[in-house]
Write an enzyme that holds these catalytic residues in place. Structure first.
Site, PDB file in Angstrom:
ATOM      1  N   ASP A  34       0.818  -1.227   0.000  1.00 62.29           N
ATOM      2  CA  ASP A  34       0.000   0.000   0.000  1.00 62.29           C
ATOM      3  C   ASP A  34       0.848   1.273   0.000  1.00 62.29           C
ATOM      4  O   ASP A  34       0.322   2.381   0.078  1.00 62.29           O
ATOM      5  CB  ASP A  34      -0.945   0.008   1.213  1.00 62.29           C
ATOM      6  CG  ASP A  34      -0.194  -0.080   2.530  1.00 62.29           C
ATOM      7  OD1 ASP A  34       1.056  -0.037   2.509  1.00 62.29           O
ATOM      8  OD2 ASP A  34      -0.844  -0.185   3.587  1.00 62.29           O
ATOM      9  N   GLU A  36       3.097   2.194   2.328  1.00 61.27           N
ATOM     10  CA  GLU A  36       3.670   2.567   3.628  1.00 61.27           C
ATOM     11  C   GLU A  36       5.084   1.990   3.727  1.00 61.27           C
ATOM     12  O   GLU A  36       5.389   0.963   3.122  1.00 61.27           O
ATOM     13  CB  GLU A  36       2.792   2.040   4.771  1.00 61.27           C
ATOM     14  CG  GLU A  36       1.482   2.802   4.871  1.00 61.27           C
ATOM     15  CD  GLU A  36       0.609   2.345   6.036  1.00 61.27           C
ATOM     16  OE1 GLU A  36       0.964   1.359   6.718  1.00 61.27           O
ATOM     17  OE2 GLU A  36      -0.446   2.974   6.251  1.00 61.27           O
ATOM     18  N   LYS A 184      13.538  39.989 -10.486  1.00 60.90           N
ATOM     19  CA  LYS A 184      12.518  38.935 -10.617  1.00 60.90           C
ATOM     20  C   LYS A 184      11.266  39.281  -9.826  1.00 60.90           C
ATOM     21  O   LYS A 184      11.342  39.764  -8.704  1.00 60.90           O
ATOM     22  CB  LYS A 184      13.121  37.613 -10.106  1.00 60.90           C
ATOM     23  CG  LYS A 184      12.122  36.502  -9.831  1.00 60.90           C
ATOM     24  CD  LYS A 184      12.850  35.218  -9.444  1.00 60.90           C
ATOM     25  CE  LYS A 184      12.126  34.444  -8.378  1.00 60.90           C
ATOM     26  NZ  LYS A 184      12.793  33.212  -7.969  1.00 60.90           N
ATOM     27  N   THR A 215      10.639  24.477 -10.719  1.00 59.50           N
ATOM     28  CA  THR A 215      10.090  24.346 -12.077  1.00 59.50           C
ATOM     29  C   THR A 215      11.106  24.787 -13.128  1.00 59.50           C
ATOM     30  O   THR A 215      10.936  24.516 -14.310  1.00 59.50           O
ATOM     31  CB  THR A 215       8.844  25.231 -12.252  1.00 59.50           C
ATOM     32  OG1 THR A 215       9.239  26.606 -12.133  1.00 59.50           O
ATOM     33  CG2 THR A 215       7.781  24.917 -11.218  1.00 59.50           C
TER      34      THR A 215
HETATM   35  C1  R5P Z   1      12.794  31.227  -4.396  1.00 64.16           C
HETATM   36  O1  R5P Z   1      12.873  32.237  -3.700  1.00 64.16           O
HETATM   37  C2  R5P Z   1      13.928  30.295  -4.567  1.00 64.16           C
HETATM   38  O2  R5P Z   1      15.129  30.865  -4.139  1.00 64.16           O
HETATM   39  C3  R5P Z   1      14.076  29.858  -6.019  1.00 64.16           C
HETATM   40  O3  R5P Z   1      14.372  31.008  -6.810  1.00 64.16           O
HETATM   41  C4  R5P Z   1      12.809  29.236  -6.523  1.00 64.16           C
HETATM   42  O4  R5P Z   1      12.380  28.227  -5.659  1.00 64.16           O
HETATM   43  C5  R5P Z   1      12.994  28.676  -7.911  1.00 64.16           C
HETATM   44  O5  R5P Z   1      11.771  28.171  -8.339  1.00 64.16           O
HETATM   45  P1  R5P Z   1      11.491  27.829  -9.850  1.00 64.16           P
HETATM   46  O6  R5P Z   1      12.596  26.969 -10.335  1.00 64.16           O
HETATM   47  O7  R5P Z   1      10.158  27.095  -9.799  1.00 64.16           O
HETATM   48  O8  R5P Z   1      11.377  29.113 -10.598  1.00 64.16           O
END
Ligand code: R5P
Length: 287
Positions: A34, A36, A184, A215
């Site tokens: 399952d 676990e 950013k 991501t």
């Molecule tokens: C955020 O403040 C972190 O320092 C990274 O910049 C962030 O987690 C990067 O996330 P992603 O790759 O999803 O843009």
């Protein structure tokens, strides 16, 4: 003393065992049908200090860590130190909106159960160490990442946002090159906006450094901006490479020349080991 390696951090556990000349305990970690997890420590650790090494990502590894701590306690370990090379949930380090938990705080409390001390590498924000009710410390993989990047003839190190400028500055000092940051703005969990900024990177090799690549959107948007400015080679580097979803594809499509991360989360891009910084911190007398 024994090192106990969680499934997410077996290679770091082996490195620590070899370099500290401390035996790696024999353990069993198996999944029930399952899903676990079952864990067992086969060595007799009664009366011994133990260091449990486990990255707390993805979520299943948190449960394994909790069970390894409980098994150590039940087996009569004298003390338990947790080394969490990557400590997850650190980005939810406050309530951004009403109704949210402070996830990092809860995780800190869970990881502290039965433990005497915790050590992690490059936590997202240092203040999360205050969430642990036990001795909590961090070390940084920046010297190791910078030493790797130095071999790539990097002319400038960039932070993807102003908040990460100190990291870029420290890296650039070791490489002996310029540093700067990008503008950013986070739109949501998987989208960011990087505003144009004249960085004078034309024809130069640039390394972007961050604590986490999730991501990859932060890095991909930064790469696209740097490409517009005629940057030569672009290296993206981080301590913790989560590489969620299509992160790698997006980084490559954006024109990244090389992806570099450490081994806090194992991937094909784990080119830098964090064991040196963990050992240095573990051996610090004031600990
Ligand atoms: C955020 O403040 C972190 O320092 C990274 O910049 C962030 O987690 C990067 O996330 P992603 O790759 O999803 O843009």
């Amino acid at each position: 003393m024994y090192i106990i390696g969680g499934s997410a951090s077996l290679s770091i556990s082996k490195d620590l065992s070899n370099q500290l000349q401390v035996p790696l305990a024999e353990t069993i970690a198996e999944r029930f049908p399952d899903g676990e997890i079952y864990v067992r420590i086969l060595d007799d650790i009664s009366g011994d200090d133990v260091i449990i090494v486990q990255t707390t990502y993805p979520d299943k590894n948190i449960i394994e860590l909790l069970l390894l701590k409980e098994a150590s306690r039940e087996s009569g370990a004298k003390s338990i130190t947790v080394v969490a090379p990557y400590f997850g949930y650190a980005r939810q380090d406050k309530k951004f909106q009403n109704g949210e938990p402070i996830s990092a705080k809860l995780m800190a409390q869970l990881v502290s159960i039965s433990a005497k001390k915790i050590l992690t590498v490059d936590p997202h924000k240092e203040h999360i160490l205050n969430f642990f009710p036990i001795n909590a410390q961090s070390c940084t993989a920046i010297p190791e990442l910078a030493t790797f990047l130095k071999k790539k003839n990097v002319d400038m190190v960039l932070a993807p946002d102003k908040g990460a400028l100190a990291r870029a500055k420290q890296t650039s000092r070791i490489i002996d090159c310029d540093f700067d940051f990008m503008e950013k703005t986070r739109i949501d969990g998987s989208t960011v906006e990087i505003k144009p900024k004249n960085l004078e990177t034309k024809g130069n090799n640039v390394a972007i450094i961050d604590d986490i690549i999730s991501t990859g959107d932060t890095m991909a948007k930064s790469i696209l901006e740097l490409k517009k400015q005629g940057t030569n080679k672009i290296f993206v580097s981080c301590t913790h490479g989560l590489f969620a979803g299509d992160a790698i594809k997006n980084l490559k499509n954006a024109g990244c020349d090389e992806i570099i991360s450490t081994d806090t989360i194992i991937s094909e891009f784990s080119k830098v080991k964090v064991t040196p910084c963990i050992i240095k911190k573990l051996k610090t007398k004031s600990n």
